[in-house]
Motif scaffolding. Sequence first.
Motif, PDB file in Angstrom:
ATOM      1  N   TRP A  36       0.866  -1.171   0.000  1.00 35.11           N
ATOM      2  CA  TRP A  36       0.000   0.000   0.000  1.00 35.11           C
ATOM      3  C   TRP A  36       0.911   1.233   0.000  1.00 35.11           C
ATOM      4  O   TRP A  36       1.738   1.406   0.906  1.00 35.11           O
ATOM      5  N   PHE A  37       0.740   2.040  -1.042  1.00 30.21           N
ATOM      6  CA  PHE A  37       1.403   3.324  -1.116  1.00 30.21           C
ATOM      7  C   PHE A  37       0.371   4.402  -0.793  1.00 30.21           C
ATOM      8  O   PHE A  37      -0.841   4.159  -0.867  1.00 30.21           O
ATOM      9  N   ARG A  38       0.857   5.585  -0.489  1.00 27.78           N
ATOM     10  CA  ARG A  38      -0.067   6.694  -0.286  1.00 27.78           C
ATOM     11  C   ARG A  38       0.551   7.986  -0.806  1.00 27.78           C
ATOM     12  O   ARG A  38       1.774   8.152  -0.757  1.00 27.78           O
ATOM     13  N   ARG A  39      -0.331   8.852  -1.298  1.00 32.72           N
ATOM     14  CA  ARG A  39       0.099  10.159  -1.789  1.00 32.72           C
ATOM     15  C   ARG A  39      -0.714  11.219  -1.065  1.00 32.72           C
ATOM     16  O   ARG A  39      -1.925  11.339  -1.290  1.00 32.72           O
ATOM     17  N   ALA A  40      -0.033  11.948  -0.202  1.00 29.34           N
ATOM     18  CA  ALA A  40      -0.686  13.049   0.508  1.00 29.34           C
ATOM     19  C   ALA A  40      -0.751  14.275  -0.411  1.00 29.34           C
ATOM     20  O   ALA A  40       0.037  14.374  -1.355  1.00 29.34           O
ATOM     21  N   PRO A  41      -1.655  15.197  -0.143  1.00 28.70           N
ATOM     22  CA  PRO A  41      -1.776  16.395  -0.989  1.00 28.70           C
ATOM     23  C   PRO A  41      -0.455  17.142  -1.108  1.00 28.70           C
ATOM     24  O   PRO A  41       0.177  17.454  -0.099  1.00 28.70           O
ATOM     25  N   GLU A  44       4.878  13.495  -2.814  1.00 32.49           N
ATOM     26  CA  GLU A  44       5.089  12.352  -3.700  1.00 32.49           C
ATOM     27  C   GLU A  44       4.531  11.078  -3.078  1.00 32.49           C
ATOM     28  O   GLU A  44       4.323  11.001  -1.868  1.00 32.49           O
ATOM     29  N   ARG A  45       4.305  10.119  -3.926  1.00 30.47           N
ATOM     30  CA  ARG A  45       3.801   8.823  -3.476  1.00 30.47           C
ATOM     31  C   ARG A  45       4.890   8.067  -2.719  1.00 30.47           C
ATOM     32  O   ARG A  45       6.027   7.955  -3.187  1.00 30.47           O
ATOM     33  N   LYS A  46       4.521   7.528  -1.559  1.00 34.38           N
ATOM     34  CA  LYS A  46       5.476   6.787  -0.734  1.00 34.38           C
ATOM     35  C   LYS A  46       4.837   5.502  -0.222  1.00 34.38           C
ATOM     36  O   LYS A  46       3.620   5.439  -0.019  1.00 34.38           O
ATOM     37  N   ALA A  92      -4.622  10.951   2.649  1.00 32.93           N
ATOM     38  CA  ALA A  92      -3.938  10.686   1.385  1.00 32.93           C
ATOM     39  C   ALA A  92      -4.823   9.817   0.506  1.00 32.93           C
ATOM     40  O   ALA A  92      -5.831   9.273   0.967  1.00 32.93           O
ATOM     41  N   VAL A  93      -4.402   9.692  -0.741  1.00 32.55           N
ATOM     42  CA  VAL A  93      -4.972   8.660  -1.602  1.00 32.55           C
ATOM     43  C   VAL A  93      -4.107   7.419  -1.402  1.00 32.55           C
ATOM     44  O   VAL A  93      -2.880   7.493  -1.504  1.00 32.55           O
ATOM     45  N   TYR A  94      -4.762   6.310  -1.111  1.00 29.49           N
ATOM     46  CA  TYR A  94      -4.059   5.056  -0.848  1.00 29.49           C
ATOM     47  C   TYR A  94      -4.170   4.153  -2.070  1.00 29.49           C
ATOM     48  O   TYR A  94      -5.273   3.906  -2.576  1.00 29.49           O
ATOM     49  N   TYR A  95      -3.012   3.647  -2.502  1.00 29.35           N
ATOM     50  CA  TYR A  95      -2.933   2.804  -3.686  1.00 29.35           C
ATOM     51  C   TYR A  95      -2.427   1.407  -3.324  1.00 29.35           C
ATOM     52  O   TYR A  95      -1.451   1.275  -2.586  1.00 29.35           O
ATOM     53  N   CYS A  96      -3.043   0.429  -3.892  1.00 28.27           N
ATOM     54  CA  CYS A  96      -2.586  -0.951  -3.797  1.00 28.27           C
ATOM     55  C   CYS A  96      -1.683  -1.228  -4.997  1.00 28.27           C
ATOM     56  O   CYS A  96      -1.971  -0.775  -6.112  1.00 28.27           O
ATOM     57  N   ALA A  97      -0.593  -1.970  -4.767  1.00 31.36           N
ATOM     58  CA  ALA A  97       0.346  -2.258  -5.854  1.00 31.36           C
ATOM     59  C   ALA A  97       0.925  -3.655  -5.702  1.00 31.36           C
ATOM     60  O   ALA A  97       0.998  -4.192  -4.590  1.00 31.36           O
ATOM     61  N   TYR A 111       7.217  -1.537  -9.040  1.00 24.56           N
ATOM     62  CA  TYR A 111       5.937  -2.231  -8.992  1.00 24.56           C
ATOM     63  C   TYR A 111       5.315  -2.352 -10.385  1.00 24.56           C
ATOM     64  O   TYR A 111       5.372  -1.412 -11.190  1.00 24.56           O
ATOM     65  N   ASP A 112       4.711  -3.522 -10.616  1.00 23.72           N
ATOM     66  CA  ASP A 112       4.194  -3.849 -11.937  1.00 23.72           C
ATOM     67  C   ASP A 112       2.760  -3.395 -12.144  1.00 23.72           C
ATOM     68  O   ASP A 112       2.391  -2.971 -13.243  1.00 23.72           O
ATOM     69  N   TYR A 113       1.941  -3.561 -11.117  1.00 24.76           N
ATOM     70  CA  TYR A 113       0.514  -3.288 -11.254  1.00 24.76           C
ATOM     71  C   TYR A 113       0.053  -2.346 -10.156  1.00 24.76           C
ATOM     72  O   TYR A 113       0.518  -2.432  -9.000  1.00 24.76           O
ATOM     73  N   TRP A 114      -0.903  -1.494 -10.512  1.00 26.64           N
ATOM     74  CA  TRP A 114      -1.429  -0.503  -9.574  1.00 26.64           C
ATOM     75  C   TRP A 114      -2.941  -0.418  -9.642  1.00 26.64           C
ATOM     76  O   TRP A 114      -3.534  -0.596 -10.709  1.00 26.64           O
ATOM     77  N   GLY A 115      -3.539  -0.115  -8.492  1.00 28.75           N
ATOM     78  CA  GLY A 115      -4.951   0.197  -8.473  1.00 28.75           C
ATOM     79  C   GLY A 115      -5.166   1.684  -8.713  1.00 28.75           C
ATOM     80  O   GLY A 115      -4.202   2.445  -8.864  1.00 28.75           O
ATOM     81  N   GLN A 116      -6.433   2.096  -8.732  1.00 28.36           N
ATOM     82  CA  GLN A 116      -6.782   3.482  -9.007  1.00 28.36           C
ATOM     83  C   GLN A 116      -6.721   4.358  -7.762  1.00 28.36           C
ATOM     84  O   GLN A 116      -6.705   5.585  -7.871  1.00 28.36           O
ATOM     85  N   GLY A 117      -6.724   3.738  -6.607  1.00 27.82           N
ATOM     86  CA  GLY A 117      -6.609   4.487  -5.366  1.00 27.82           C
ATOM     87  C   GLY A 117      -7.937   4.722  -4.687  1.00 27.82           C
ATOM     88  O   GLY A 117      -8.999   4.730  -5.330  1.00 27.82           O
ATOM     89  N   THR A 118      -7.870   4.903  -3.373  1.00 26.60           N
ATOM     90  CA  THR A 118      -9.040   5.239  -2.581  1.00 26.60           C
ATOM     91  C   THR A 118      -8.656   6.351  -1.612  1.00 26.60           C
ATOM     92  O   THR A 118      -7.574   6.324  -1.011  1.00 26.60           O
ATOM     93  N   GLN A 119      -9.549   7.326  -1.473  1.00 25.01           N
ATOM     94  CA  GLN A 119      -9.249   8.497  -0.643  1.00 25.01           C
ATOM     95  C   GLN A 119      -9.512   8.190   0.825  1.00 25.01           C
ATOM     96  O   GLN A 119     -10.571   7.678   1.180  1.00 25.01           O
ATOM     97  N   VAL A 120      -8.542   8.542   1.662  1.00 24.46           N
ATOM     98  CA  VAL A 120      -8.704   8.484   3.112  1.00 24.46           C
ATOM     99  C   VAL A 120      -8.503   9.900   3.648  1.00 24.46           C
ATOM    100  O   VAL A 120      -7.471  10.518   3.398  1.00 24.46           O
ATOM    101  N   THR A 121      -9.505  10.389   4.352  1.00 27.38           N
ATOM    102  CA  THR A 121      -9.433  11.728   4.932  1.00 27.38           C
ATOM    103  C   THR A 121      -9.649  11.627   6.436  1.00 27.38           C
ATOM    104  O   THR A 121     -10.669  11.074   6.874  1.00 27.38           O
TER     105      THR A 121
END
Length: 124
Positions: A36-41, A44-46, A92-97, A111-121
């Motif tokens: 699980w990666f996340r990108r805060a406003p 960068e994605r981490k 952040a937006v949380y991405y599965c990879a 990472y080879d594959y990624w999801g579209q992400g889900t917002q967590v606030t």
Amino acid sequence: QVQLVESGGGLVQPGGSLRLSCATSGFNVSRFTMAWFRRAPGKERKVAVAISWSGGSKYYADSVKGRFTISRDNARNTVYLQMNNLKPEDTAVYYCAAVTSVVVTGEPTEYDYWGQGTQVTVSS
């Protein structure tokens, strides 16, 4: 067709909990390290957490240790992220990879594959 579909995001108050799910299809997830990666406003994605194909090896970023737990159910082709004691900085937006690596890695370019992400606030 490879798909990773995240769900479970939403708005939660500080101190609350959320459980994210990543449903996968189109590839043999049991042979992939998942993360699980996340990108805060404005940032960068981490990587937040990662888990080896067997579940025997896990990585947690310092910022989430003791609060987040990653798990996987290969029979259900699903990876989970349990998030407790959430803080505003977890917003952040949380991405599965997924990556075909036996070594747990936090480098997003690997990472080879990624999801579209889900917002967590996290906000009161």
